[in-house]
Design an enzyme around this catalytic site. Structure first.
Site, PDB file in Angstrom:
ATOM      1  N   SER A 104    -100.488 -75.943  55.063  1.00 14.11           N
ATOM      2  CA  SER A 104    -101.067 -75.115  53.862  1.00 14.11           C
ATOM      3  C   SER A 104    -101.938 -74.267  53.972  1.00 14.11           C
ATOM      4  CB  SER A 104    -101.912 -77.048  53.787  1.00 14.11           C
ATOM      5  OG  SER A 104    -102.799 -77.136  51.974  1.00 14.11           O
ATOM      6  N   ASP A 246    -102.210 -71.471  48.120  1.00  9.02           N
ATOM      7  CA  ASP A 246    -102.365 -71.930  49.943  1.00  9.02           C
ATOM      8  C   ASP A 246    -101.384 -71.445  49.761  1.00  9.02           C
ATOM      9  OD1 ASP A 246    -101.509 -73.846  48.626  1.00  9.02           O
ATOM     10  OD2 ASP A 246    -103.106 -75.350  50.236  1.00  9.02           O
ATOM     11  N   ASP A 248     -98.691 -73.079  51.322  1.00  9.56           N
ATOM     12  CA  ASP A 248     -97.706 -74.045  50.872  1.00  9.56           C
ATOM     13  C   ASP A 248     -97.471 -74.375  48.965  1.00  9.56           C
ATOM     14  OD1 ASP A 248     -99.486 -76.001  50.625  1.00  9.56           O
ATOM     15  OD2 ASP A 248     -98.089 -78.031  51.690  1.00  9.56           O
ATOM     16  N   ASP A 250     -99.063 -75.788  47.129  1.00  6.94           N
ATOM     17  CA  ASP A 250     -99.920 -77.097  46.859  1.00  6.94           C
ATOM     18  C   ASP A 250    -101.366 -77.106  45.635  1.00  6.94           C
ATOM     19  OD1 ASP A 250    -101.046 -77.268  49.035  1.00  6.94           O
ATOM     20  OD2 ASP A 250     -99.983 -79.401  49.290  1.00  6.94           O
TER      21      ASP A 250
END
Length: 452
Positions: A104, A246, A248, A250
């Protein structure tokens, strides 16, 4: 062995804490727990596997794919895609499980493994515990029972994943973005190609920064944890707004035309009013965490909307939404869940919906977020204390009561033990920042003396 799963999967320094051996073993265990739970005669279980661009994701992906295939699971390898894309594909492809390799917003040396159950949903605690139990049982005892011959899993690349996900985003967008100029900071992460493609197809004029991943530069001075570059780019290009993801993707944070930060609470407020207007905000309710700014709560009350607050973590927000059928929830950090269109926080979808609201109303982002006033919030981490005594210390309880009396209805106190470190987080909100700072420091001193 301590619990491997944290608040969002298994995470650690790649090749130190998170090794290829661990990734392989957890994947076999996940196959036994998640794939076998829904098997029936003639059914070959399937898994969707994706990753962010971290260099370590290459060897970890190989380990995960090997583990799944060795357990008899067919693998669809989707490559570099955002976490919400992997979750979406797990659902629409009818896969038994999904696996995302990402840490992340963490720095490049870290990596992580996130598992999704059938339908693309994050795992409940009991499923994580079962995976850990199966993994530990076979790590210390009998070897795995493995299929042979035609029973082993087959592996193929699923290149259609990119188009399937982008098409989904455009299908659920309430209106086009024609006339908007948007700067996208992709954090050199998993959405570096997906997000610009989606915004461009939706009609926006797009400027991208942080969209050249090389495996080593993810989250490096850019993205949702470092908004300085985005602020400057929005002002330089005269854009209507900026969107930051960010690693990833999400998460979504934003910047208005003047370069001012717009956090997850403010985004939730804008989307809540838009969804109420569209008749899609079920129960006129928004779900957020206890860390949400008091200004958000006051704004929702003023607008006649209900607010349900959960423990910190988007998984707890999602659990509450699913249990009660709510449509919108999220965190101050930018995890925003629109449950009708996603099973997890989706930064690209959130950014598109925020931009769509600007396009539909003709208002600036600054005007839209004016629905709430973000009250000053001071956070102090107090290390090296016995965090287990936060709720039992009489001295601390008395100090909190005194602080709450002093702050009144326009202030708030929250003491939260860290989930991973021996520290207590002291958070104080007040209408006046100097008062918030003074009260927070006073409480931090009491935490140190009472629990040190």
């Amino acid at each position: 062995m301590g619990r491997l799963f944290g608040t969002d999967g298994v995470r650690g320094v790649a090749n130190a804490d998170l090794t290829a051996e661990l990734a392989l073993g957890l994947s076999v265990a996940a196959a036994h727990v998640l794939a076998e739970a829904g098997t029936f005669e003639g059914h070959r279980p399937t898994a969707v596997v994706g990753r962010d661009p971290r260099a370590s994701g290459e060897f970890l992906e190989a380990a995960v794919v090997a583990g799944l295939a060795s357990a008899g699971v067919d693998v669809l390898r989707v490559g570099v895609l955002p976490t919400p894309a992997v979750a979406h594909l797990t659902g629409v492809l009818g896969a038994d499980l999904g696996v995302m390799l990402s840490a992340s917003h963490n720095a490049m040396p870290d990596n992580g493994i996130k598992f999704f159950a059938r339908g693309g949903h994050k795992l409940a605690d009991d499923l994580e515990d079962r995976i850990e139990s199966v993994y530990e049982e076979h790590r210390t005892g009998a070897p795995w029972a493995r299929p042979t011959g035609a029973g082993v899993g087959r592996v193929r690349d699923y290149d259609e994943g990119f188009e399937t996900y982008v098409s989904h985003l455009l299908t659920v967008l309430p209106n086009r973005l024609d006339g908007l100029k948007v700067v996208l900071d992709e954090a050199h992460g998993a959405a570096s190609h997906v997000s610009p493609e989606a915004f461009t197809r939706a009609g926006a004029q797009v400027v991208t920064i942080g969209a050249e991943p090389d495996g080593l530069n993810i989250n490096d001075g850019c993205g949702s944890t470092h908004l300085g570059l985005l602020r400057a780019a929005v002002v330089e290009h005269g854009a209507d707004l900026g969107i930051a993801h960010d690693g990833d993707a999400d998460r979504c944070l934003a910047v208005d035309a003047a370069g001012n930060e717009v956090d997850g609470d403010q985004i939730l407020a804008v989307l809540a009013l838009a969804m109420r207007e569209a008749g899609t905000l079920r129960g006129d309710t928004v779900v957020a965490t206890v860390m949400s700014n008091l200004g958000f709560k006051l704004a929702m009350e003023r607008e006649g909307l209900n607010l349900v607050q959960t423990a910190v973590g988007d998984r707890y927000v999602l659990e509450s939404m699913k249990e009660h059928g709510y449509a919108l929830g999220g965190e101050q950090s930018g995890h925003v869940i629109v449950l009708d269109h996603a099973t997890t926080g989706d930064g690209t979808l959130t950014g598109l919906m925020l931009a769509a609201r600007i396009a539909a109303t003709g208002k600036s982002l600054a005007e839209l977020v004016g629905v709430m006033e973000r009250l000053p919030q001071i956070l102090i981490n107090v290390p090296d204390v016995d965090k287990s005594r936060v709720k039992t210390s009489g001295d601390l309880a008395a100090a909190v009561t005194a602080a709450e009396t002093e702050l009144g209805a326009t202030g708030r106190v929250l003491l939260r033990p860290s989930g991973t470190e021996p520290l207590v987080r002291v958070m104080v909100e007040a209408a006046d920042i100097e008062q918030a700072r003074a009260v927070a420091q006073r409480l931090a001193d009491v935490v140190k003396s009472a629990l040190g």
